[in-house]
Design a protein around this motif. Structure first.
Motif, short mmCIF file in Angstrom:
data_model
loop_
_atom_site.label_atom_id
_atom_site.label_comp_id
_atom_site.label_asym_id
_atom_site.label_seq_id
_atom_site.Cartn_x
_atom_site.Cartn_y
_atom_site.Cartn_z
N UNK A 1 0.85 -37.02 107.36
CA UNK A 1 -1.38 -37.64 106.67
C UNK A 1 -1.76 -37.53 105.35
N UNK A 2 -0.43 -36.44 104.23
CA UNK A 2 -1.03 -36.75 103.01
C UNK A 2 -0.57 -38.54 102.36
N UNK A 3 0.69 -38.32 102.77
CA UNK A 3 0.97 -39.91 102.66
C UNK A 3 0.12 -40.85 102.89
N UNK A 4 -0.68 -40.38 104.25
CA UNK A 4 -1.25 -41.43 105.07
C UNK A 4 -2.63 -41.72 104.34
N UNK A 5 -3.48 -40.88 103.61
CA UNK A 5 -5.01 -41.30 103.02
C UNK A 5 -4.79 -41.66 101.58
N UNK A 6 -2.96 -41.24 100.77
CA UNK A 6 -3.36 -41.05 99.95
C UNK A 6 -2.65 -43.14 99.34
N UNK A 7 -2.49 -43.74 100.66
CA UNK A 7 -2.20 -44.70 100.85
C UNK A 7 -3.33 -45.91 101.21
N UNK A 8 -3.90 -44.75 102.44
CA UNK A 8 -5.79 -45.90 102.56
C UNK A 8 -6.96 -45.36 102.91
N UNK B 1 -9.67 -48.12 112.59
CA UNK B 1 -9.78 -47.20 111.74
C UNK B 1 -10.16 -48.94 110.70
N UNK B 2 -10.95 -48.18 108.97
CA UNK B 2 -11.05 -49.11 108.34
C UNK B 2 -10.82 -48.58 106.84
N UNK B 3 -10.00 -49.29 105.58
CA UNK B 3 -9.56 -48.89 104.55
C UNK B 3 -8.72 -49.77 103.47
N UNK C 1 -5.23 -52.29 95.54
CA UNK C 1 -5.68 -53.35 95.13
C UNK C 1 -6.65 -53.56 95.08
N UNK C 2 -7.57 -52.86 96.21
CA UNK C 2 -8.90 -53.43 96.81
C UNK C 2 -9.12 -54.08 98.26
N UNK C 3 -7.99 -54.15 98.56
CA UNK C 3 -7.80 -55.37 100.03
C UNK C 3 -8.45 -54.07 100.71
N UNK C 4 -9.48 -54.95 101.86
CA UNK C 4 -9.41 -54.16 102.82
C UNK C 4 -9.11 -54.72 104.05
N UNK C 5 -8.45 -53.16 105.19
CA UNK C 5 -8.09 -53.89 106.44
C UNK C 5 -8.55 -53.07 107.20
N UNK C 6 -8.37 -53.09 108.38
CA UNK C 6 -8.97 -52.65 110.02
C UNK C 6 -8.25 -52.87 111.08
N UNK C 7 -7.68 -51.67 111.29
CA UNK C 7 -6.43 -51.54 111.97
C UNK C 7 -6.71 -50.24 113.19
N UNK C 8 -6.50 -51.08 114.32
CA UNK C 8 -6.65 -50.77 116.65
C UNK C 8 -5.54 -50.27 116.71
N UNK C 9 -5.59 -49.44 117.78
CA UNK C 9 -5.25 -48.75 118.08
C UNK C 9 -5.28 -48.13 118.84
N UNK C 10 -4.76 -47.28 119.95
CA UNK C 10 -4.59 -46.52 121.53
C UNK C 10 -3.72 -45.14 120.86
#
Length: 158
Positions: free
Chosen positions: A64-71, A94-96, A100-109
């Motif tokens: 989670x630390x790696x994840x939220x440092x990146x996202x 979720x969106x992050x 570089x300022x690029x936005x993403x939306x991730x979808x999951x189950x």
């Protein structure tokens, strides 16, 4: 079974308590505190998250630390999909933005299995993501807990 204090709501779940458990998980992840979030899982919890398979709280916290440092600017909405006595299935988005300022939306189950103390023993996640423009963003609340009046996934057509 763990020797820890129960973490309500406890199984067996009803629709109401399953929805509550999902919202508590969403709130925790939106708080982006890896040490605090890791406490919702059993000490030997097993995950599948994309190509990573964390086991135990230490690895979950590191993940989670790696994840939220990146996202960055991470905002998440979870929605109950189904439940049984000690299992819950959710869908989420979720969106992050990246550094570089690029936005993403991730979808999951996710499929969750809980012990009798309400701690998650197993988490299996399947996730897809796509780049989005800043104008396509739908999650605009201040960082932290999603406000109660903010639309959920179904309301947003996701």
């Amino acid at each position: 079974m763990t020797n820890e204090a129960p973490r309500s709501p406890l199984p067996p779940f009803t629709e109401e308590t399953a929805r509550e458990k999902v919202r508590l998980a969403e709130d925790g992840w939106n708080g982006r505190n890896p040490a605090k979030v890791a406490l919702a899982y059993t000490p030997d919890s097993q995950w599948r998250n994309r190509a990573e398979f964390p086991k135990g709280r230490k690895e979950i916290e590191e993940f989670l630390t790696r994840k939220w440092n990146k996202e960055m600017d991470y905002r998440l909405i979870k929605e109950l999909w189904a439940f049984t006595s000690n299992r819950i299935a959710v869908r989420y988005a979720y969106e992050y933005r990246d550094d570089s300022g690029h936005w993403f939306r991730a979808y999951g189950n996710e499929n969750w299995e809980f012990d009798e103390n309400g701690l998650m023993a197993h988490r299996h996640a399947s996730i897809n993501e796509k780049p989005i423009s800043e104008e396509e963003r739908l999650f605009h609340w201040p960082l932290g807990r999603r406000p109660d009046d903010h639309p959920g996934l179904s309301d947003l057509g996701l």
